[in-house]
Design a protein around this motif. Structure first.
Motif, mmCIF file in Angstrom:
data_model
loop_
_atom_site.group_PDB
_atom_site.id
_atom_site.type_symbol
_atom_site.label_atom_id
_atom_site.label_comp_id
_atom_site.label_asym_id
_atom_site.label_seq_id
_atom_site.Cartn_x
_atom_site.Cartn_y
_atom_site.Cartn_z
ATOM 1 N N GLU A 229 0.806 -1.215 0.000
ATOM 2 C CA GLU A 229 0.000 0.000 0.000
ATOM 3 C C GLU A 229 0.848 1.278 0.000
ATOM 4 N N PRO A 230 1.956 1.354 0.776
ATOM 5 C CA PRO A 230 2.770 2.574 0.709
ATOM 6 C C PRO A 230 3.355 2.822 -0.681
ATOM 7 N N VAL A 231 3.610 1.751 -1.427
ATOM 8 C CA VAL A 231 4.120 1.898 -2.797
ATOM 9 C C VAL A 231 3.009 2.383 -3.715
ATOM 10 N N ARG A 232 1.811 1.815 -3.548
ATOM 11 C CA ARG A 232 0.677 2.249 -4.367
ATOM 12 C C ARG A 232 0.401 3.733 -4.134
ATOM 13 N N GLU A 233 0.445 4.166 -2.884
ATOM 14 C CA GLU A 233 0.201 5.571 -2.571
ATOM 15 C C GLU A 233 1.284 6.469 -3.167
ATOM 16 N N TYR A 234 2.526 6.006 -3.123
ATOM 17 C CA TYR A 234 3.632 6.800 -3.679
ATOM 18 C C TYR A 234 3.461 6.963 -5.188
ATOM 19 N N ILE A 235 3.110 5.874 -5.866
ATOM 20 C CA ILE A 235 2.899 5.932 -7.316
ATOM 21 C C ILE A 235 1.759 6.887 -7.648
ATOM 22 N N THR A 236 0.696 6.841 -6.857
ATOM 23 C CA THR A 236 -0.460 7.704 -7.097
ATOM 24 C C THR A 236 -0.124 9.174 -6.867
ATOM 25 N N VAL A 237 0.521 9.469 -5.752
ATOM 26 C CA VAL A 237 0.847 10.858 -5.406
ATOM 27 C C VAL A 237 1.778 11.481 -6.445
ATOM 28 N N HIS A 238 2.765 10.711 -6.896
ATOM 29 C CA HIS A 238 3.759 11.239 -7.833
ATOM 30 C C HIS A 238 3.378 10.995 -9.303
ATOM 31 N N GLN A 239 2.228 10.370 -9.508
ATOM 32 C CA GLN A 239 1.713 10.115 -10.857
ATOM 33 C C GLN A 239 2.781 9.433 -11.731
ATOM 34 N N LEU A 240 3.306 8.350 -11.216
ATOM 35 C CA LEU A 240 4.375 7.633 -11.907
ATOM 36 C C LEU A 240 3.815 6.668 -12.956
ATOM 37 N N TYR A 241 4.636 6.381 -13.932
ATOM 38 C CA TYR A 241 4.335 5.401 -14.983
ATOM 39 C C TYR A 241 3.076 5.753 -15.772
ATOM 40 N N GLN A 242 2.857 7.035 -15.981
ATOM 41 C CA GLN A 242 1.671 7.454 -16.724
ATOM 42 C C GLN A 242 1.853 7.328 -18.225
ATOM 43 N N SER A 243 3.105 7.210 -18.680
ATOM 44 C CA SER A 243 3.353 7.028 -20.107
ATOM 45 C C SER A 243 4.355 5.911 -20.301
ATOM 46 N N SER A 244 4.518 5.457 -21.521
ATOM 47 C CA SER A 244 5.432 4.354 -21.822
ATOM 48 C C SER A 244 6.887 4.791 -21.794
ATOM 49 N N GLU A 245 7.155 6.077 -21.544
ATOM 50 C CA GLU A 245 8.532 6.560 -21.544
ATOM 51 C C GLU A 245 9.322 6.049 -20.349
ATOM 52 N N THR A 246 8.634 5.627 -19.287
ATOM 53 C CA THR A 246 9.328 5.149 -18.097
ATOM 54 C C THR A 246 9.252 3.636 -17.975
ATOM 55 N N GLY A 247 9.062 2.949 -19.069
ATOM 56 C CA GLY A 247 9.060 1.495 -19.025
ATOM 57 C C GLY A 247 8.806 0.918 -20.393
ATOM 58 N N ASP A 248 9.332 -0.282 -20.617
ATOM 59 C CA ASP A 248 9.119 -0.955 -21.890
ATOM 60 C C ASP A 248 7.655 -1.346 -22.022
ATOM 61 N N ALA A 249 7.221 -1.566 -23.246
ATOM 62 C CA ALA A 249 5.855 -2.020 -23.476
ATOM 63 C C ALA A 249 5.626 -3.328 -22.740
ATOM 64 N N PHE A 250 4.406 -3.517 -22.228
ATOM 65 C CA PHE A 250 4.105 -4.689 -21.413
ATOM 66 C C PHE A 250 4.174 -5.965 -22.241
ATOM 67 N N GLN A 251 4.901 -6.940 -21.672
ATOM 68 C CA GLN A 251 4.918 -8.280 -22.224
ATOM 69 C C GLN A 251 4.828 -9.230 -21.054
ATOM 70 N N ASP A 252 3.796 -10.028 -20.984
ATOM 71 C CA ASP A 252 3.590 -10.934 -19.855
ATOM 72 C C ASP A 252 4.382 -12.205 -20.075
ATOM 73 N N ASN A 253 5.703 -12.085 -20.060
ATOM 74 C CA ASN A 253 6.554 -13.237 -20.309
ATOM 75 C C ASN A 253 7.344 -13.664 -19.081
ATOM 76 N N GLY A 254 7.062 -13.019 -17.943
ATOM 77 C CA GLY A 254 7.714 -13.415 -16.712
ATOM 78 C C GLY A 254 9.144 -12.956 -16.575
ATOM 79 N N LYS A 255 9.666 -12.217 -17.552
ATOM 80 C CA LYS A 255 11.078 -11.857 -17.520
ATOM 81 C C LYS A 255 11.327 -10.546 -16.808
ATOM 82 N N ASN A 256 10.270 -9.778 -16.585
ATOM 83 C CA ASN A 256 10.468 -8.488 -15.940
ATOM 84 C C ASN A 256 10.257 -8.626 -14.447
ATOM 85 N N PHE A 257 11.090 -9.441 -13.840
ATOM 86 C CA PHE A 257 10.967 -9.804 -12.441
ATOM 87 C C PHE A 257 11.139 -8.581 -11.572
#
Length: 225
Positions: free
Chosen positions: A197-225
């Motif tokens: 929950e503290p991580v969820r709140e931090y992401i919400t407050v700082h509006q993180l990961y709102q665009s694809s610029e801060t992460g690769d496109a999602f691939q559910d392949n288990g490799k992004n551990f």
């Protein structure tokens, strides 16, 4: 284990990663290692710039570290070590180990790692030196496949006539990944019960990961551990 003078060695696990962001899967792995191998503590090392990742694919280090610190704040055996946080070059395991050793003398080292990263261990910088100084605790996706893969890594490293020790973590399969969480942020899905929950709140407050610029496109392949 004891060393000279009958001084007992403390058992410390290193858990390194981009943690982009940290999630319950990471905590499950660390807790499993702590309990299964009776470690004294787990050091969470947020890598500034992993050598295998593009800088543009990562959220700022300060945010990733802050989320890790919030995620583990209530655990007495988890901590973030006081080492150089923002080196001028990509993060390498050998550099991390050399920085930690003077801070934690009389230590039996364990390295906690996911199976995908473990497969690349023979290609790491100074891999033979790092491999020989730690017992490797590997988080599997499939137990039987993991045994085969670990044996292959051990064979490659044993060719250098250096001791190499590894163990599989005994834990339930987990499908949560950092890439899944970033994807959920981008499409406005809830993160509740995917991250502490503290991580969820931090992401919400700082509006993180709102665009694809801060992460690769999602691939559910288990490799992004």
């Amino acid at each position: 284990m004891v060393c000279g003078g009958n001084m007992p060695l403390q058992k410390i696990g290193i858990f390194g990663g981009a943690f982009n962001p940290v999630h319950w899967g990471h905590l499950l792995v660390a807790e499993t290692a702590l309990s299964q191998f009776e470690l004294d503590q787990v050091l969470w090392v947020t890598t500034y710039q992993p050598s295998h990742k593009r800088a543009s694919s990562l959220l700022d280090f300060k945010h990733r570290l802050a989320m890790v610190q919030r995620a583990i704040a209530d655990h007495p055996n988890f901590t973030t070590p006081d080492i150089a946080s923002e080196p001028k070059e990509p993060s390498y395991a050998i550099s991390t180990l050399l920085e930690l050793q003077p801070l934690y003398p009389l230590t039996e080292w364990y390295w906690i790692i996911g199976i995908d990263a473990f497969q690349n261990l023979p290609r790491w910088r100074s891999s033979e030196e790092v491999a020989a100084q730690c017992t490797w605790l590997v988080a599997p996706r499939n137990h039987l496949d993991a045994i085969t893969l670990c044996q292959q890594v051990a064979t490659q490293l044993s060719a250098h006539s250096l001791p190499f020790r590894w163990q599989l973590l005994s834990m339930p399969q987990n499908q949560v990944s950092s890439s899944l969480i970033r994807h959920y942020c981008q499409i406005g899905r809830s993160l509740r019960y995917l991250v502490p929950e503290p991580v969820r709140e931090y992401i919400t407050v700082h509006q993180l990961y709102q665009s694809s610029e801060t992460g690769d496109a999602f691939q559910d392949n288990g490799k992004n551990f």
